[in-house]
Design a protein around this motif. Structure first.
Motif: not given
Ligand code: WQD
Length: 337
Positions: A124-126, A198-201, A215-219, A230-232, A294-299
């Motif tokens: 599952s997921s946070c 899609q993911n940051l790293v 890299l585009s920093v979303f917000g 902020i994320r963990d 900001r990216r739509e739907g981000d917390i």
């Molecule tokens: C992390 C942060 C972005 C890309 C999602 C799912 C979660 C899990 C992990 C599946 C956010 C920012 C990102 C970029 C950015 N998925 N970002 N530029 O959205 O926290 O979680 O992926 O298991 O369930 O919800 O992860 O890595 O996409 O984003 O600035 O090109 O990096 O806005 O703040 P996220 P993420």
């Protein structure tokens, strides 16, 4: 004692197969190879010295799932990773997500409910917390209305498992991941994002490798210390090890309830800019990035309260953000080198 790992050649699945084999479990990795590669079997063998049993299996095919469980009567547990997981894609194509993430879960549970006892670990997921009110986030934080069909499938999945466990011999543990990153330290397996990450790293490491221009920093207008979200970020090997601990808990019948839930994170939140500067430090690389909207739907913020996993599971994440980023970078250089 056979353990089935669905999505066993995927990012978290493959790292979990490694940890299971390292601890002597016999693993059957099943995967439909829609978002993974068969070469991962060899990577697992190079790390553990043991080739996992692999079976290509389309979990959306009910009769194929039935046949699989007819062939393998001696399954002691199932760790279920197989699912679609891209938030944005789920908004565009919700039915793909409801079919692939829900139907498959139902078919698996229909087989498991027929067994004497069945042990089930669910990925599952946070994301189920949405934007939680209080940080760090505990397991009893409110599950909020999902921000995406992807997040909804995780919430629905948890509810289905809870309902089924009440009236069957299924014992389950729900693991709510925060943000999995990194790769196995041997760089024999890692994340293989298809297309534009899609993911940051993975986007950071591909940018550093020159595969992405920047890299585009979303917000940068979030109510956080440096304005970025902020994320963990938890090392995927730490996450994988938690699955083996959870499985053993069920096999040893140590679970206190039919369904238990654990947050899996480091307990530390890092902003996007902090991740970038940590990456620049470990890679000695100036990252090309720009701040955009900001990216739509981000917390804004999510990081785990890890007390329950630490105290009840006896598990704690070991890797620092820099170590996790260094393993991601080593992997990126290996596959692109
Ligand atoms: C992390 C942060 C972005 C890309 C999602 C799912 C979660 C899990 C992990 C599946 C956010 C920012 C990102 C970029 C950015 N998925 N970002 N530029 O959205 O926290 O979680 O992926 O298991 O369930 O919800 O992860 O890595 O996409 O984003 O600035 O090109 O990096 O806005 O703040 P996220 P993420």
């Amino acid at each position: 004692m056979k353990i089935v790992v669905t999505g066993g050649l995927g990012f978290i699945g493959s790292h979990t197969v490694v940890e299971l084999q390292n601890q002597g479990f016999e693993v059957i990795a099943v995967d439909n190879l829609s978002n993974s590669s068969i070469e991962v079997v060899d990577g697992i063998e190079r790390i553990t010295g043991k080739k996992p049993i692999f079976e290509k299996l389309e979990l959306r095919d009910k009769s194929a799932v039935q046949d699989f469980f007819k062939q393998h009567q001696d399954i002691a547990g199932v760790i279920h990773f197989a699912a679609s997981k891209a938030v944005g894609e789920s908004v565009e194509n919700p039915l793909l997500y409801y079919e692939n993430n829900i139907n498959t879960l139902v078919y698996l549970l229909q087989e498991l409910q027929q067994k004497e006892t069945a042990n089930f670990i669910f990925s599952s997921s946070c994301t189920v917390y949405g934007q939680a009110e209080n940080m760090p986030i505990t397991e009893n934080a409110a599950v909020q209305t999902a921000m995406s069909p992807y997040g909804n499938t995780k919430q629905i999945g948890e509810e289905i498992i809870t309902d089924v466990a009440k009236v069957t011999n299924i014992n389950a543990i729900l693991l709510r991941y925060f943000n999995p990153i990194g790769a196995h330290p041997t760089a024999e397996i890692g994340e293989l994002p298809l297309g534009v990450p899609q993911n940051l790293v993975p986007f950071i490491t591909q940018t550093a490798m020159g595969l992405r221009e920047k890299l585009s920093v979303f917000g940068s207008d979030y109510p956080t210390q440096d304005g970025t979200a902020i994320r963990d970020y938890i090392h995927v090997v730490d996450l994988a090890k938690a699955h083996v601990v959870a499985l053993k808990r069920l096999l040893d019948k140590k679970n206190l309830d039919k369904v238990e839930t654990f947050n899996l994170g480091t307990g530390t939140g890092s902003s996007v800019l902090e991740v970038i500067s940590a990456f620049e430090k470990i890679s000695d690389n100036k990252l090309n990035y720009q701040i955009v909207g900001r990216r739509e739907g981000d917390i804004v913020e999510a990081y785990a309260n890890t007390d329950k996993a630490n105290e009840v599971l006896g598990w704690k994440a070991q890797s620092t953000l820099e170590e996790s980023l260094a393993s991601a970078w080593k992997w990126e250089q290996k596959i692109r080198g």
